[in-house]
Design a protein around this motif. Structure first.
Motif, short mmCIF file in Angstrom:
data_model
loop_
_atom_site.label_atom_id
_atom_site.label_comp_id
_atom_site.label_asym_id
_atom_site.label_seq_id
_atom_site.Cartn_x
_atom_site.Cartn_y
_atom_site.Cartn_z
N THR A 16 0.82 -1.21 0.00
CA THR A 16 0.00 0.00 0.00
C THR A 16 0.85 1.26 0.00
OG1 THR A 16 -1.71 -1.18 1.23
CG2 THR A 16 -1.84 1.22 1.23
N LEU A 77 -5.38 -0.54 -5.36
CA LEU A 77 -6.24 -0.86 -4.23
C LEU A 77 -7.53 -1.48 -4.74
CD1 LEU A 77 -5.95 2.26 -1.88
CD2 LEU A 77 -5.06 -0.04 -1.44
N ALA A 79 -11.56 -2.65 -3.34
CA ALA A 79 -12.62 -2.80 -2.36
C ALA A 79 -13.53 -3.92 -2.86
CB ALA A 79 -13.41 -1.51 -2.20
N LEU A 104 -10.90 -4.01 2.24
CA LEU A 104 -10.08 -3.10 1.44
C LEU A 104 -8.69 -3.72 1.35
CD1 LEU A 104 -9.82 -0.36 -0.03
CD2 LEU A 104 -9.00 0.60 2.15
N GLY A 132 -10.60 -6.20 6.73
CA GLY A 132 -12.01 -5.87 6.57
C GLY A 132 -12.83 -6.30 7.75
#
Length: 418
Positions: A16, A77, A79, A104, A132
């Motif tokens: 990330t 990223l 979701a 995520l 999550g």
């Protein structure tokens, strides 16, 4: 297990941070970044399970819906929302539970990181990891167990088109603070990261955006490599010897030389006596058309010159679909002009030809335009129009239509002295 969890956590965090802090772009920002992912498959809840409760080795059902954004061609990223169904099978005690989650995740394009493009352009690999929330629900009671989760997995990709990829994913989910077993028959609070669930799915990824490619398939320095390939191709093309005269095209000032002709280092037919007739052609005419007692030079014999012209040895050539003579083939026009000036009573048919590429009607017009262009050049040289007759011969089918070199030889204007 704790070491494994910590390793995955640090890997996800590193991915990330790398995606968010990478400022130097290796490729142009002219690719799509958004995608939608839909998948379904099988699962296996590993633990915790109550004694006497279990599912089959792999059991349905799993559904997953995700939206992904790539910062560049390596990191992004995602979701996603997931659904799992667990049911007792065979000799298990009966149960039916559902598992819902929202996560995520950081995504790493392992295919680009490991340079898959060196051996394939259609197979890719993504790694993903993140955190999550989840909820386990029992369909036969009021149990609703909320928990946190950590998940990590790998996704194989097969590129079907620039818009769609087929995917296969294997993911491990670790649940934290899972108070109930997956079968919901046992309450066991405060268990930490003890819940383990495996998911295997197959699905499709749909790429969104107006550009041609998605970040998943963009290669580092692709534009630069394309430019290098183009330069190499241009060099290779220049090194070709289209007319087989021993001089590369980029040095050849006379690219339409007849095969076997004697040329200088610039690819121009050798003309030692400067009479605008290549020496090898002149020698052939002298050998086959002059009498053994005729010792006069070729240009002193009008009949020989007329035979040379009418035999098609004097010509001017044209590029494909052009009606203007090539710069290196205007010597034929100069030769005819000299002849007409030396023979003021002579007239000439100017005969235009075309290759077989294209419609016949169009090639007729093109052959006429080529002859008319040569006539206009002679008119500008003060040759009387009454001595010049334009003939459109249309397509010349005397050569192999599929040979580019042969077609060059029939895109021409020839002459016939009268």
């Amino acid at each position: 297990m704790k070491k494994l969890i910590l390793t995955l956590v640090f890997a996800a965090a590193f991915t990330t941070m790398s995606a968010q802090t990478e400022t130097e772009k290796s490729t142009k920002d002219d690719y799509n970044k958004w995608s939608v992912e839909l998948a379904g498959g099988l699962n296996k809840p590993q633990r915790p399970m109550t004694s006497g409760y279990y599912t089959t080795l792999v059991s349905p059902y799993v559904a997953d819906l995700g939206v992904r954004y790539m910062f560049n061609n390596k990191f992004g990223l995602k979701a996603d929302f997931g659904y799992n169904s667990f049911e007792g099978k065979n000799s298990s005690k009966d149960f039916s539970t559902k598992y819902y989650r929202v996560d995520l995740q950081a995504v790493a394009n392992l295919g680009r990181i490991m340079s898959f493009e060196t051996w394939t352009n259609t197979i890719g690999l993504l790694g993903h990891a993140g955190f999550g929330l989840a909820q386990l629900e029992d369909q036969n009671s009021a149990v609703k167990d909320r928990m946190g989760n950590f998940m990590a997995g790998v996704t194989g990709q097969i590129k079907l088109s620039n818009r769609v990829s087929l995917t296969g994913d294997f993911t491990t989910i670790l649940n934290a603070a899972q108070d109930h077993t997956f079968d919901a028959a046992t309450f066991r609070p405060h268990q930490g990261f003890q819940g383990i669930l495996f998911n295997g799915t197959v699905g499709l990824t749909v790429y969104l955006g107006k550009n041609v490619k998605h970040a998943d398939w963009v290669i580092d320095n692709e534009d630069r490599l394309d430019g290098i390939d183009a330069k190499i191709a241009a060099i290779e093309n220049k090194m070709l010897d289209t007319d087989n005269d021993g001089v590369a095209d980029y040095l050849d000032q006379e690219p339409n030389t007849a095969a076997g002709a004697l040329v200088n280092t610039k690819g121009v037919s050798v003309d030692a006596n400067n009479n605008n007739v290549p020496d090898d052609v002149e020698n052939y005419i002298m050998k086959n058309y002059t009498s053994k007692t005729d010792k006069s030079p070729m240009l002193s014999n009008n009949e020989l010159i007329k035979s040379l012209i009418n035999g098609g040895y004097v010509a001017t050539y044209f590029d494909f679909n052009k009606s203007t003579p090539t710069n290196v083939s205007t010597e034929g026009i100069d030769f005819i002009l000299t002849y007409l000036r030396n023979n003021p009573t002579a007239s000439v048919d100017i005969i235009g030809h075309a290759d077989e590429i294209g419609r016949s009607a169009y090639n007729d017009k093109l052959s006429n335009a080529r002859a008319a262009k040569v006539k206009s050049i002679l008119l500008k040289a003060n040759v009387d129009a009454s001595r010049l007759n334009v003939i459109a011969a249309g397509e010349d089918n005397s050569v192999d239509k599929d040979s580019e070199l042969a077609r060059k030889l029939v895109r021409k204007v020839t002459f016939r002295i009268k």
